[in-house]
Each structure stands twice: as structure tokens, then as C-alpha cells.
Design a protein around this motif. Structure first.
Motif, short mmCIF file in Angstrom:
data_model
loop_
_atom_site.label_atom_id
_atom_site.label_comp_id
_atom_site.label_asym_id
_atom_site.label_seq_id
_atom_site.Cartn_x
_atom_site.Cartn_y
_atom_site.Cartn_z
N UNK A 54 -2.92 9.62 45.92
CA UNK A 54 -4.27 9.07 46.03
C UNK A 54 -4.82 8.71 44.65
N UNK A 55 -4.49 9.51 43.64
CA UNK A 55 -4.92 9.17 42.28
C UNK A 55 -4.33 7.83 41.85
N UNK A 56 -3.04 7.66 42.14
CA UNK A 56 -2.40 6.39 41.80
C UNK A 56 -3.07 5.23 42.50
N UNK A 57 -3.37 5.41 43.81
CA UNK A 57 -4.04 4.35 44.57
C UNK A 57 -5.45 4.11 44.03
N UNK A 58 -6.14 5.21 43.67
CA UNK A 58 -7.52 5.08 43.18
C UNK A 58 -7.56 4.29 41.88
N UNK A 59 -6.52 4.43 41.06
CA UNK A 59 -6.47 3.67 39.80
C UNK A 59 -6.43 2.17 40.12
N UNK A 60 -5.61 1.80 41.10
CA UNK A 60 -5.55 0.38 41.49
C UNK A 60 -6.90 -0.09 42.02
N UNK A 61 -7.51 0.75 42.90
CA UNK A 61 -8.79 0.40 43.51
C UNK A 61 -9.89 0.24 42.47
N UNK A 90 4.71 11.55 40.34
CA UNK A 90 4.12 11.15 41.62
C UNK A 90 2.83 10.36 41.42
N UNK A 91 2.10 10.58 40.33
CA UNK A 91 0.95 9.70 40.09
C UNK A 91 1.44 8.29 39.75
N UNK A 92 2.54 8.20 39.02
CA UNK A 92 3.11 6.87 38.73
C UNK A 92 3.56 6.20 40.02
N UNK A 137 -18.00 2.37 25.14
CA UNK A 137 -16.92 3.36 25.29
C UNK A 137 -15.93 2.86 26.34
N UNK A 138 -14.68 2.73 25.96
CA UNK A 138 -13.70 2.24 26.91
C UNK A 138 -13.19 3.38 27.79
N UNK A 139 -12.48 3.00 28.85
CA UNK A 139 -11.98 4.01 29.79
C UNK A 139 -11.05 5.01 29.10
N UNK A 140 -10.22 4.50 28.17
CA UNK A 140 -9.26 5.40 27.51
C UNK A 140 -9.99 6.45 26.68
N UNK A 141 -11.05 6.02 25.99
CA UNK A 141 -11.82 6.99 25.21
C UNK A 141 -12.42 8.04 26.13
N UNK A 182 -3.89 -0.18 34.65
CA UNK A 182 -3.01 0.81 35.27
C UNK A 182 -2.46 1.84 34.28
N UNK A 183 -2.06 1.38 33.12
CA UNK A 183 -1.49 2.30 32.14
C UNK A 183 -2.57 3.27 31.64
N UNK A 184 -3.78 2.74 31.43
CA UNK A 184 -4.89 3.59 30.99
C UNK A 184 -5.21 4.62 32.08
N UNK A 185 -5.19 4.15 33.33
CA UNK A 185 -5.48 5.06 34.43
C UNK A 185 -4.43 6.16 34.54
N UNK A 186 -3.16 5.75 34.40
CA UNK A 186 -2.08 6.73 34.50
C UNK A 186 -2.09 7.70 33.32
N UNK A 187 -2.57 7.24 32.16
CA UNK A 187 -2.58 8.12 30.99
C UNK A 187 -3.44 9.36 31.23
#
Lengths: 226, 102
Positions: A28-35, A146-148, B1-5, A40-45
């Protein structure tokens, strides 16, 4: 120093079954990042920067809903305040551990690691360290994967499924499963009610007002109950 | 402030909440009054979040019969089974079925 493989095997064997309930959460976290429309990379980080599902999901969904970043950050930090209890409970066990482990260990101190580690606090320091790091980084590696996976699935799932609705369902499940006394139910009800009533506040700060009201309500009931 | 920060700030805050007693305050105990409060953080914040994600920008609730049915079914499943997967599956299934019907 040789690593005791028997302890590592036992740790992985303890960790993997406990991870199963977290799999849908991570998807769900992975899907929420898309939503949410964040990179995507920032969300996954967030999976390795934060490594805490509820806080990650809070930050991602609130930002996606247009909440001011500062308010979303506050909310995510409040969600994770429960870790203070884990830190305090494990502090005595960590006292006879080397400094590097006292710095590294807290990074993987998630709910499941706390639950398993508390059962091992009587073992000798080296065995505890081996066990703790084995479960911690087993969970960590599974969580990153699994988040990826959820992130990869995100764009594939049709919008019409409205999978973003899985987020409040998941939160509701977390609340209900965690309810072990009526004062917690009161905290949840007041938290939800006040958030609804203060929905008009700027930057969605009503969320924090509601959360605070819920915490106070639970505390009051706990304190003044006969 | 960006999302990464923002993510870095939450990451640091989360690490500190997990590390502070282990690293610095090993001989201190959390006062009982604070412990009482901390146990209500999760239910209060999560409940506030449920409402917050269902409210749209104008402050009105974006919620209809399918959502309410899904919450009722999901909540009952969570209560009965204490299982996240079952909760998610039942909640989403009821949501889709009711949405198709109404």
C-alpha cells in the motif's frame, strides 16, 4: 569474531513469519507513492530514511492530499512517538553493548524488532547483538523489497480500482487491532471527531488538533477513571 | 521544502525517538504521566488520519455508502481476526462490491 550461525538462522526464522502481516502494508505504501504524485525514487527513499510504515504512509498520503509539508512532517513524527517507549524499555539491555551497536541498533527498532528483542534481553551480549541485528536487517531488507514491489505495481493498477482507499482501511485496522481498553477507543473517537470538526483549518492542521485532543481525552479518562 | 527534505526530517526524528534512551538517557525513566500519554498516541493519530485522508481540500467529507460499508466490514474483520491482511481484503472487497451495486 565468528558469527553464531545458529542464532542467525533462528532470528531469520522468527522474523519472516512476523513480516507476513506487513506485506500488504508495504505494498500500500508503494501504491500510495504513485497516487500521491511524489517522485517515485523520493517516495521509496522513505523506506530507508524513515523505515517506519505508519510514519511513511502518513507523510506520503498527507503530502499527496495537499497538506503543507510542515504539518505532514509533524503528523508523521507524532505517529512515531511511540518508539520512545521501545527505546526506554531496551535501554538497560543496550548498556553493556559496544557504542557502534548502540548507534546502529535503534535504526531498525521497529515494532516487530522490539517485540522479539524483549524476549531475548536475558541472553549474553554477543548473542543478543547477533540476534537483534539479524532480525532487524531481515525486516529491513524485506521492507525495502516489498515497498519497491508496491511502487512497481502502482502504475499498473487501474485508477478505477481506487486502491488509495486501502490507506484508511489499513489505518482503521491498525486502530482496531491495537484497542485493548476503552480509553484507547475514546482517544480514537475523539481524535476522529475533532479532526472532522476542525477540517476547515488551514494546511490541514486540524489533523494535529484532532490527534492532540484524542491523546488528551484518553489520558484524562485513564487518570480520572475510578 | 521539498519532499525529500521532509522525509529526511522525519527520518532523523524517527531515529532519535528510537535512539534517545539507548544512547543518552539510559539511566532516566520516562515519567509515568508521559507513559500514560504515549499509549494514546497511536489510536488518536491514526483515527485523525483516517478522517484527514477522507476530507477533500474544501473541508467536506469525500465519503459515501461504499466507504461506510467498507469501514464497517473492515472494522468488524479487524476486531474478529486481529489480522491486517484479512481486514484489507474484506474492506476493499466490500468497497468494490457495494460501489458496483449502488
Amino acid at each position: 569474531m565468528a558469527v553464531d550461525r545458529a542464532i542467525v538462522r533462528r532470528a531469520v526464522g522468527d522474523a519472516v513469519p512476523l513480516y507476513v502481516p506487513a506485506i500488504p502494508f508495504s505494498l500500500v505504501i508503494g501504491l500510495a507513492i504513485s497516487e500521491a504524485g511524489v517522485n517515485p525514487l523520493a517516495g521509496w527513499s522513505t523506506s530507508w530514511l524513515i523505515f517506519g510504515g505508519a510514519a511513511q504512509l502518513t507523510l506520503i498520503t498527507l503530502v499527496g492530499a495537499g497538506t503543507a509539508l510542515a504539518a505532514a512532517v509533524m503528523a508523521a513524527l507524532v505517529v512515531n512517538a511511540r518508539h520512545l517507549m521501545y527505546s526506554a524499555a531496551l535501554a538497560p539491555t543496550f548498556q553493556n553493548q559496544p557504542a557502534w551497536f548502540r548507534w546502529l541498533g535503534p535504526y531498525v527498532l521497529i515494532d516487530q524488532v522490539f517485540a522479539l528483542a524483549m524476549l531475548e534481553e536475558k541472553t549474553d551480549p554477543v548473542a543478543f547483538r547477533t540476534y537483534y541485528l539479524s532480525i532487524g536487517f531481515t525486516f529491513w531488507a524485506l521492507w525495502q523489497s516489498t515497498t519497491a514491489l508496491g511502487l512497481a505495481l502502482g502504475p499498473v493498477v487501474p485508477d478505477s480500482w481506487n486502491l488509495e482507499f486501502a490507506v484508511p482501511i489499513l489505518f482503521l485496522g491498525l486502530i482496531v487491532i491495537g484497542l485493548d481498553k476503552s480509553s484507547k477507543a475514546a482517544a480514537a473517537l475523539v481524535g476522529a471527531g475533532v479532526t472532522f470538526l476542525t477540517a476547515g483549518l488551514p494546511n490541514r492542521s486540524g489533523l494535529l488538533v484532532g490527534a492532540l485532543a484524542g491523546i488528551l481525552a484518553g489520558t484524562m479518562i485513564e487518570r480520572f477513571r475510578p | 521544502m521539498s519532499f525529500v527534505i521532509a522525509a529526511v526530517v522525519v527520518g532523523i526524528g524517527t531515529y532519535l525517538s528510537r535512539a534517545i534512551f539507548i544512547l543518552a538517557l539510559a539511566n532516566r525513566r520516562i515519567p509515568d504521566s508521559v507513559l500514560v500519554m504515549l499509549q494514546f498516541v497511536a489510536p488518536a493519530v491514526l483515527a485523525a488520519l483516517v478522517v484527514a485522508v477522507l476530507i477533500d481540500e474544501s473541508g467536506s467529507a469525500a465519503i459515501g455508502i461504499p466507504e461506510l460499508a467498507a469501514f464497517a466490514a473492515g472494522g468488524a474483520t479487524a476486531y474478529k481476526t486481529r489480522n491486517h491482511i484479512a481486514t484489507l481484503v474484506v474492506g476493499m472487497t466490500v468497497f468494490w462490491v457495494v460501489r458496483a451495486l449502488v
